[in-house]
Structure formats: C-alpha cells, structure tokens
Design an enzyme around this catalytic site. Structure first.
Site, PDB file in Angstrom:
ATOM      1  N   THR A  87      29.200   9.373  20.711  1.00 40.64           N
ATOM      2  CA  THR A  87      28.636  10.408  21.566  1.00 40.64           C
ATOM      3  C   THR A  87      28.866  10.055  23.026  1.00 40.64           C
ATOM      4  O   THR A  87      29.563   9.075  23.339  1.00 40.64           O
ATOM      5  CB  THR A  87      27.131  10.611  21.235  1.00 40.64           C
ATOM      6  N   LYS A 109      33.607   9.512  24.250  1.00 40.04           N
ATOM      7  CA  LYS A 109      34.520  10.224  23.349  1.00 40.04           C
ATOM      8  C   LYS A 109      35.982  10.079  23.771  1.00 40.04           C
ATOM      9  O   LYS A 109      36.871  10.042  22.914  1.00 40.04           O
ATOM     10  CB  LYS A 109      34.133  11.694  23.261  1.00 40.04           C
ATOM     11  N   GLY A 111      30.470  24.055  31.510  1.00 41.18           N
ATOM     12  CA  GLY A 111      30.793  22.636  31.464  1.00 41.18           C
ATOM     13  C   GLY A 111      32.244  22.407  31.082  1.00 41.18           C
ATOM     14  O   GLY A 111      32.910  23.295  30.517  1.00 41.18           O
ATOM     15  N   GLY A 134      33.289  18.938  29.927  1.00 43.59           N
ATOM     16  CA  GLY A 134      33.356  17.581  29.389  1.00 43.59           C
ATOM     17  C   GLY A 134      33.932  17.535  27.993  1.00 43.59           C
ATOM     18  O   GLY A 134      34.593  18.477  27.531  1.00 43.59           O
ATOM     19  N   ALA A 189      32.511  17.623  24.989  1.00 42.97           N
ATOM     20  CA  ALA A 189      32.015  18.650  24.071  1.00 42.97           C
ATOM     21  C   ALA A 189      32.639  19.999  24.378  1.00 42.97           C
ATOM     22  O   ALA A 189      32.974  20.770  23.467  1.00 42.97           O
ATOM     23  CB  ALA A 189      30.486  18.737  24.160  1.00 42.97           C
TER      24      ALA A 189
END
Length: 504
Positions: free
Chosen positions: A295, A299, A361, A363, A365
């Site tokens: 997590t 990553k 976002g 990032g 994810a």
C-alpha cells in the site's frame, strides 16, 4: 520455536478493575502483569492480595518513569512497595506473585533473596527507547545473573531493519527463557510472531485501557488470538503481510485471516509497517514471508524492486502485490481488477458506455483506476493539485486533465457522471466537511452524480457526506479493498476466496 505465552498488561486504577479484566479475557491469556505504577496510590498499598483475586500466574511490575512507567516517588519507596508485595508468602503458591520484574540496574539483595525463597521468578528487564541493542545474546547473558532469571529486552526501533536484526539474532537463542519485544508500530510483527523470537511471552492490553500502551504497540488479546490465530502459529505456518507507511489503519489482515480460517489454511497475515520497501523485502526474506500486499507509499518502489512484474503492473505503473515464487519476487496489480468489480457493483453495469468520469488525484491508486475506466469504455478527466502529475497520467490513457481548484468547477461538472476520489484527503476525518478534508470543497453536487471514495475510514468520508446530502449515490473504498484482497488471496494461496465466504 517455543510456545509463547500471552501476557495481559493491567493498567487499571484499582485492583478490582484489573481483576475484572483478567476474568473477561481469561480464555485468551496465560499470564497477567500488574502494573502497580498505574494504580491509585491508596490501591498500591494492597497489591499483596492481588494474586488471590485472579486465577492465573501474575507478574509484579512497578515501572519507573525513565523506563516508560508512571512511578516517580523514588527508589526507596519503590523498594518498600516491592517488599510489601512479597511479604507474608502464602503456603499456596497461586496466591503469591509468580514473577517479579526488576530492571537491569535494580539490585537489592534482600528482595532478590525473598523472591528466590518464595519461588518467584525474576524478569530482568532492559528498556531502550533510542534504538536497538547490539548483540542480543551477549546482553541477555550479562543481565541473567542466575539460571532462574528471565532477561527481557524491549526497544524502540528506528526502522524496520532494526526489527529484522532482532529476528536474525533471536532465532538462534533457544537455550534459556527470554523475552524480546520491539515497541511501537514498527515492532508489531515482534508481538504477533513472538514464537519466532523464541520469546517466553508477548504482551497485550485490554481494549478498555489500550490507550495506556498504544505508543508502545500493544495489541488486545482477542485480536491477537482470534484475528491473528496466535496460538496456532508453528514452524509450518506460512506468513503473508501488508506493508506500507505509516500503516496505522488497515482492514487487510481481517479479510485475509478470515479467509485462511474458513479454508483451514495454516497461514497468517500481519501488518508490516516499514520506512522503505527495500526494508520490507529484507524482513520478508529473513522471516520467510511468502507474499505481501503493498500500500501507500510503496506501489512504485515495489514495481522497481520486484524481480519480475506482470503486464498490468507495467501498464499501470504501480504494484500492490508481490509473491515469493521459488527464488524471486513477482509483482502484480490487483487494484485495477478490484476496482472494476467494486465500481460495476456500485453503478450496476460492467460498461461505462461513454460516461464521463472525474478522477480526483494522480497517485498510484489513480493510475489503476484510470486503467480500469479506460478498459470499461469511459471518458475521464484527471484533476490534481499538481498539474504536471495530472497531465502525465492523462497522457498515458488519452484523458483530459486539469488542476484541482475552483476555476475548473465547470469542467468537473462536465465530467460528473461518476466522481472518483483517489487521494488520502478525508482519511480518518470525522470532522464537518471543509476545505482541508474535502478535495472538491468548491463543487456543488446536483444529485445525479455517483461518488466513489477509495477511503474507507471513516465509512462516510467528508466528500461522501456532502454528496449524500445533495441526493447522490455514494460508496466508500471498502468494496475495492475487499475485491482486490480476494485477488491477492488467490495469488498467495492458489485458492479462490469462495463467494459464499465473503464477509459482508
């Protein structure tokens, strides 16, 4: 490997309160530790009777402030309190303290003689709050002045590497009783895997008083025995983990360990807080971890450090799962597949049919989600405070991009069929929605939007609160966590997470 005992540390203010804790947790513990330094002053005078109030062996501890305790009345009064607790030994050993904890520098011949005369074993403890011990065996032998003494070393690691070194050295120390413990969030594996340290016991705290020991990383005994299956850990147990930083909240162990129990697999899944992904790999190699969920913020690092990666990891640019396959680490990404199942369930359709999606976002994810939106046939715009990051992600998938600010509220409205919040903003926040915890604080929801927030703690995040009040359909990220966890489960075990066994 030894069969480590579970010790319940009692930090209640009264003897009766502590006795009640022992009764409540009796089926989950083997030993209790009475922390006299936490008792009310009047209660401290009556500690001698405590062993007769409970039905398990008890450790007497009066911890000084400099060693992490609360006792600040000086060594003379502490010595007198120890003596009072040992005095008038009962013919029935169960009514006496079974152990007494003296610090490494505390030597009072009269107390030592009394303890030995009454059959009370001495735990000789060393607490180090500024890093690890160098050479654990040597330190134990220096502390252990008689064969009846149990050396205890508790330290605050500066990084996961310090914990790895403890496991590296402790595995070969099995010729005398000892207690090893790494404190804090980084040290949690030393509590769950205490048997691999050949540790005589591991410390826990009641849920009711956990705040008293939270900084040093105590787990409550029910979580230790029921969720982590502590009593069944043996030399054949296969270990898996979730790694990240600071990793203070994660539901992954609950999902995986429940699956292992249902499938009767001798596996355990633990949290592995680490200051770098490289240190996570080092710990895994030392302890024999077979797979890790990865997590934030590792990553990308996991992708670069893995010996081999699959196609999805390469296309998404992020790795959230690594599996030890023979002699190498293979990287996978289950975020995309997990999000696909979660989103399809949320909107009731496996195709987006050219719906317009706002991704908040840019990032790791967000990359997995952008990949999924593309695969599902949607059109998207990436909104991020750092425009260059939004552009890089948008260019990869042929999407639009924009800065996340009030000037682009109109563009956000045009891509508002589905709004997906992928940042950490709002995590652990139960405050009234504001500019700090709601990344789209400037947007006026119309009520038609589907809003999916990958954050799942709290269950209703600030952005979800605002959207729900406007009539929008909302969902938190637990479903994504669950479905990507099921895919990890299959990678780790080779067994599907049976649909009938999925937690609701």
């Amino acid at each position: 490997m030894v069969k480590t005992k579970i010790c319940l540390t009692l930090t209640g203010k009264t003897l009766q309160e502590n006795a009640d804790f022992v009764k409540k947790y009796s089926s989950h513990i083997d030993i209790a530790e009475l922390r006299v330094d936490h008792l009310d002053e009047a209660e401290q005078l009556h500690v001698r009777k405590f062993p007769s109030m409970i039905n398990i062996p008890c450790i007497l501890t009066i911890r000084r402030v400099e060693d992490g305790g609360l006792y600040d009345s000086g060594e003379f009064s502490r010595t007198a309190l120890f003596g009072r607790a040992l005095a008038f030994a009962d013919q029935n050993p169960s009514k006496n303290f079974a152990y007494i904890d003296f610090e490494d520098d505390f030597h009072v011949p009269g107390l030592l003689d009394s303890a030995q005369a009454f059959g009370v074993r001495i735990i000789r403890s060393c607490h180090k709050f500024d890093g690890p011990i160098q050479n654990y065996r040597k330190k134990c032998l220096e502390m252990r002045r008689t064969p009846y003494e149990i050396p205890k070393i508790a330290f605050m690691p500066q990084n996961l590497g310090d914990v790895t070194q403890l496991f590296r050295e402790a595995g070969g120390i099995n010729d005398f009783d000892h207690i090893f413990c790494a404190m804090g969030n980084l040290g949690v594996p030393s509590r769950i895997l205490a048997s691999k340290l050949n540790s005589f016991l591991t410390y826990t705290s009641p849920i009711e008083t956990k705040s008293n020991t939270q900084d040093i990383g105590h787990i409550d005994p029910i979580t230790l025995t029921d969720m982590y299956n502590f009593r069944n850990i043996d030399e054949h147990t296969r270990i898996f983990a979730v790694t990240g930083y600071p990793l203070k909240v994660t539901s992954s162990p609950l999902i995986h360990n429940e699956g292992y129990r249902e499938h009767k697999l001798n596996n355990i899944f633990i949290p592995l807080c680490s200051t770098s992904m490289a240190e996570s790999f080092d710990f895994a190699n030392e302890v024999g971890i077979k797979g890790m969920a990865v997590t934030v913020p590792y990553k990308k690092d996991a992708m670069e450090l893995a010996d081999e990666i699959d196609v999805e990891v390469g296309e998404i640019g992020a790795c959230n799962t690594v599996v030890h396959d023979f002699s190498q680490w293979v990287g996978h990404n289950t975020d995309a597949g997990g999000f696909f199942e979660a989103l399809a369930e949320f909107i009731g359709d496996k195709k987006l049919r050219r719906r317009k999606v706002a991704i908040i976002g840019a990032g790791g994810a967000a990359r997995a989600i952008a990949y999924t939106i593309k695969e599902m046939g949607g059109r998207a715009c990436i909104f991020n405070r750092t425009v260059s990051h939004a552009k890089a992600l948008a260019d990869q998938f042929g999407f639009e991009y924009a800065s996340l600010d009030p000037e682009n509220a109109g563009l956000l409205d045009r891509y508002s069929d589905i709004i997906i919040q992928t940042t950490k903003v709002g995590m652990n926040s139960e405050d009234v929605p504001n500019r700090e915890n709601n990344p789209v604080w400037f947007y006026q929801f119309k009520g038609h939007e589907y809003v999916y927030d990958i954050v799942y703690d709290p269950p209703v995040t600030p952005i979800m609160q605002v959207a729900k009040q406007a009539g929008c359909k909302v969902c938190n990220g637990y479903s994504m966590l669950k479905y990507q966890g099921y895919r990890q489960f299959k990678y780790f075990t080779g067994v599907g997470y049976d649909e009938e066994l999925k937690p609701e």
